[in-house]
Design a protein around this motif. Structure first.
Motif, PDB file in Angstrom:
ATOM      1  N   GLN A 154      38.758  54.220  37.897  1.00  0.00           N
ATOM      2  CA  GLN A 154      37.497  54.920  38.145  1.00  0.00           C
ATOM      3  C   GLN A 154      36.300  54.031  37.812  1.00  0.00           C
ATOM      4  O   GLN A 154      35.327  53.953  38.572  1.00  0.00           O
ATOM      5  CB  GLN A 154      37.473  56.210  37.321  1.00  0.00           C
ATOM      6  CG  GLN A 154      36.404  57.208  37.702  1.00  0.00           C
ATOM      7  CD  GLN A 154      36.587  58.519  36.959  1.00  0.00           C
ATOM      8  OE1 GLN A 154      36.331  58.602  35.761  1.00  0.00           O
ATOM      9  NE2 GLN A 154      37.038  59.539  37.661  1.00  0.00           N
ATOM     10  N   ARG A 155      36.374  53.323  36.683  1.00  0.00           N
ATOM     11  CA  ARG A 155      35.277  52.416  36.307  1.00  0.00           C
ATOM     12  C   ARG A 155      35.154  51.268  37.308  1.00  0.00           C
ATOM     13  O   ARG A 155      34.043  50.863  37.676  1.00  0.00           O
ATOM     14  CB  ARG A 155      35.497  51.871  34.891  1.00  0.00           C
ATOM     15  CG  ARG A 155      35.399  52.900  33.797  1.00  0.00           C
ATOM     16  CD  ARG A 155      35.342  52.266  32.413  1.00  0.00           C
ATOM     17  NE  ARG A 155      36.510  51.448  32.102  1.00  0.00           N
ATOM     18  CZ  ARG A 155      37.627  51.910  31.528  1.00  0.00           C
ATOM     19  NH1 ARG A 155      37.744  53.193  31.228  1.00  0.00           N
ATOM     20  NH2 ARG A 155      38.627  51.085  31.262  1.00  0.00           N
ATOM     21  N   ILE A 156      36.298  50.732  37.729  1.00  0.00           N
ATOM     22  CA  ILE A 156      36.266  49.627  38.702  1.00  0.00           C
ATOM     23  C   ILE A 156      35.644  50.094  40.009  1.00  0.00           C
ATOM     24  O   ILE A 156      34.773  49.425  40.575  1.00  0.00           O
ATOM     25  CB  ILE A 156      37.691  49.081  38.935  1.00  0.00           C
ATOM     26  CG1 ILE A 156      38.242  48.436  37.659  1.00  0.00           C
ATOM     27  CG2 ILE A 156      37.691  48.064  40.083  1.00  0.00           C
ATOM     28  CD1 ILE A 156      39.736  48.181  37.697  1.00  0.00           C
ATOM     29  N   ASN A 157      36.072  51.247  40.495  1.00  0.00           N
ATOM     30  CA  ASN A 157      35.541  51.745  41.773  1.00  0.00           C
ATOM     31  C   ASN A 157      34.059  52.066  41.677  1.00  0.00           C
ATOM     32  O   ASN A 157      33.322  51.962  42.663  1.00  0.00           O
ATOM     33  CB  ASN A 157      36.313  52.989  42.206  1.00  0.00           C
ATOM     34  CG  ASN A 157      37.712  52.665  42.696  1.00  0.00           C
ATOM     35  OD1 ASN A 157      37.982  51.538  43.125  1.00  0.00           O
ATOM     36  ND2 ASN A 157      38.610  53.641  42.642  1.00  0.00           N
ATOM     37  N   SER A 158      33.600  52.441  40.467  1.00  0.00           N
ATOM     38  CA  SER A 158      32.188  52.782  40.272  1.00  0.00           C
ATOM     39  C   SER A 158      31.311  51.557  40.063  1.00  0.00           C
ATOM     40  O   SER A 158      30.176  51.500  40.558  1.00  0.00           O
ATOM     41  CB  SER A 158      32.056  53.720  39.075  1.00  0.00           C
ATOM     42  OG  SER A 158      30.705  53.969  38.753  1.00  0.00           O
ATOM     43  N   GLU A 159      31.846  50.563  39.334  1.00  0.00           N
ATOM     44  CA  GLU A 159      31.012  49.452  38.878  1.00  0.00           C
ATOM     45  C   GLU A 159      31.370  48.095  39.480  1.00  0.00           C
ATOM     46  O   GLU A 159      30.585  47.159  39.375  1.00  0.00           O
ATOM     47  CB  GLU A 159      31.123  49.329  37.346  1.00  0.00           C
ATOM     48  CG  GLU A 159      30.788  50.577  36.565  1.00  0.00           C
ATOM     49  CD  GLU A 159      29.298  50.855  36.506  1.00  0.00           C
ATOM     50  OE1 GLU A 159      28.517  49.908  36.802  1.00  0.00           O
ATOM     51  OE2 GLU A 159      28.914  51.987  36.192  1.00  0.00           O
ATOM     52  N   TRP A 160      32.550  47.984  40.113  1.00  0.00           N
ATOM     53  CA  TRP A 160      33.044  46.649  40.450  1.00  0.00           C
ATOM     54  C   TRP A 160      33.849  46.692  41.736  1.00  0.00           C
ATOM     55  O   TRP A 160      33.723  47.626  42.521  1.00  0.00           O
ATOM     56  CB  TRP A 160      33.875  46.103  39.280  1.00  0.00           C
ATOM     57  CG  TRP A 160      33.873  44.603  39.169  1.00  0.00           C
ATOM     58  CD1 TRP A 160      34.916  43.750  39.425  1.00  0.00           C
ATOM     59  CD2 TRP A 160      32.778  43.774  38.801  1.00  0.00           C
ATOM     60  NE1 TRP A 160      34.534  42.445  39.232  1.00  0.00           N
ATOM     61  CE2 TRP A 160      33.224  42.437  38.844  1.00  0.00           C
ATOM     62  CE3 TRP A 160      31.451  44.035  38.434  1.00  0.00           C
ATOM     63  CZ2 TRP A 160      32.390  41.359  38.536  1.00  0.00           C
ATOM     64  CZ3 TRP A 160      30.633  42.975  38.113  1.00  0.00           C
ATOM     65  CH2 TRP A 160      31.087  41.650  38.170  1.00  0.00           C
TER      66      TRP A 160
END
Length: 277
Positions: free
Chosen positions: A91-97
């Motif tokens: 989720q963090r990767i898809n949101s931020e990276w």
């Protein structure tokens, strides 16, 4: 236990990277990977979890970029304890990276990405050991199948950092030769070969799938310098193991230096390894 092998409770310690741009790299490991900044003194930032240091960023603004032919880091692999934590990472990767890849390895589920300086990063969670398959010769069976990212994403809880019991599960290296890596990490250091593939070897203490990976897929041939991997650490369970390991390394003609915290040695490609209890 074979006295020429490292004990099963051996583990990876800290990993240090030399970076020429600090702020964006710190942001990445904090906001995308999910580590916490533990301390920073201007040219050195340490990140980790619950006071446990995992990653050291050494700021060297004039450090040259890693050459395409240089050995060093393939990826550093952060291990989380559950599919929910892996879902949070996705989720963090898809949101931020940007996600570079995702695989089901039979022993683990893994996400792959690169930090702002191009260093490879893996975030993974292990399947229960009872489910791991073995080859007829007793090696661990690892595969590379597509990961069900929808199922991983569905397990997410929305947490913005890794669980405190996450750690660095393994370090995967770009090396000049599988034979050179095996001579150091297996024959001299005392890890067990757990799997071999075309152009790669995976080694571990005990029955883990791997603490060290080494491959020649990028056709690296020159010693590492500049940005990228500065050193990494292996933590040994006690002083007796440390002294026995020092003896094995010296008998294999590797130069070992004693430090205040343990030992320092360089593998056959000049990659710096630190050993401590």
């Amino acid at each position: 236990m074979d006295p020429a092998t490292l004990p099963p409770d051996t583990e990876i310690g800290r990993v240090a990277l030399t970076v020429a741009e600090l702020s964006s790299t710190v942001d990445f490991y904090r906001d995308v990977v999910g580590l916490h900044v533990l301390n920073s003194d201007g040219d050195r930032t340490v990140l980790g979890l619950d006071g446990q240091e995992l990653l050291v960023l050494k700021y060297r603004p004039n450090a040259p970029s890693r050459e395409a032919s240089a050995t060093g880091l393939y990826h550093v692999a952060f291990r989380v304890p559950s599919r929910a934590a892996l879902g949070d990472a996705l989720q963090r990767i898809n949101s931020e990276w940007t996600l570079d890849g995702a695989s089901d390895h039979g022993v683990s589920e893994a996400l792959y990405l690169s930090d702002p300086a191009g260093n490879g990063v893996e975030i993974y969670r292990d399947f229960p050991r009872a489910s791991w398959e073995e080859t007829p010769s007793g090696l661990v069976e690892m595969v590379t199948d597509p990961l069900d990212t929808q199922a991983v994403a569905a397990a997410a809880t929305g947490k913005q950092s890794m669980p405190v019991d996450s750690d660095i599960g393994h370090v995967h290296l770009d090396v000049s030769s599988v034979e050179t890596a095996r001579a150091f990490y297996a024959d001299a250091l005392g890890l067990r070969v757990r799997a071999t593939y075309d152009g790669a070897v995976f080694l571990a203490a005990g029955d883990y799938h791997h603490h060290i990976g080494a491959n020649v897929w990028q056709r690296r041939s020159t010693p590492h310098s500049g940005q990228g991997l500065a050193w990494f650490e292996i933590r040994l369970p006690d002083e007796a193991t440390l002294h026995a390991t020092q003896k094995r390394l010296r008998q294999s003609d590797y130069a070992v230096s004693e430090t205040d915290t343990g030992l320092t040695v360089h593998d056959g490609d000049g990659i710096e390894l630190r050993l401590r209890t």
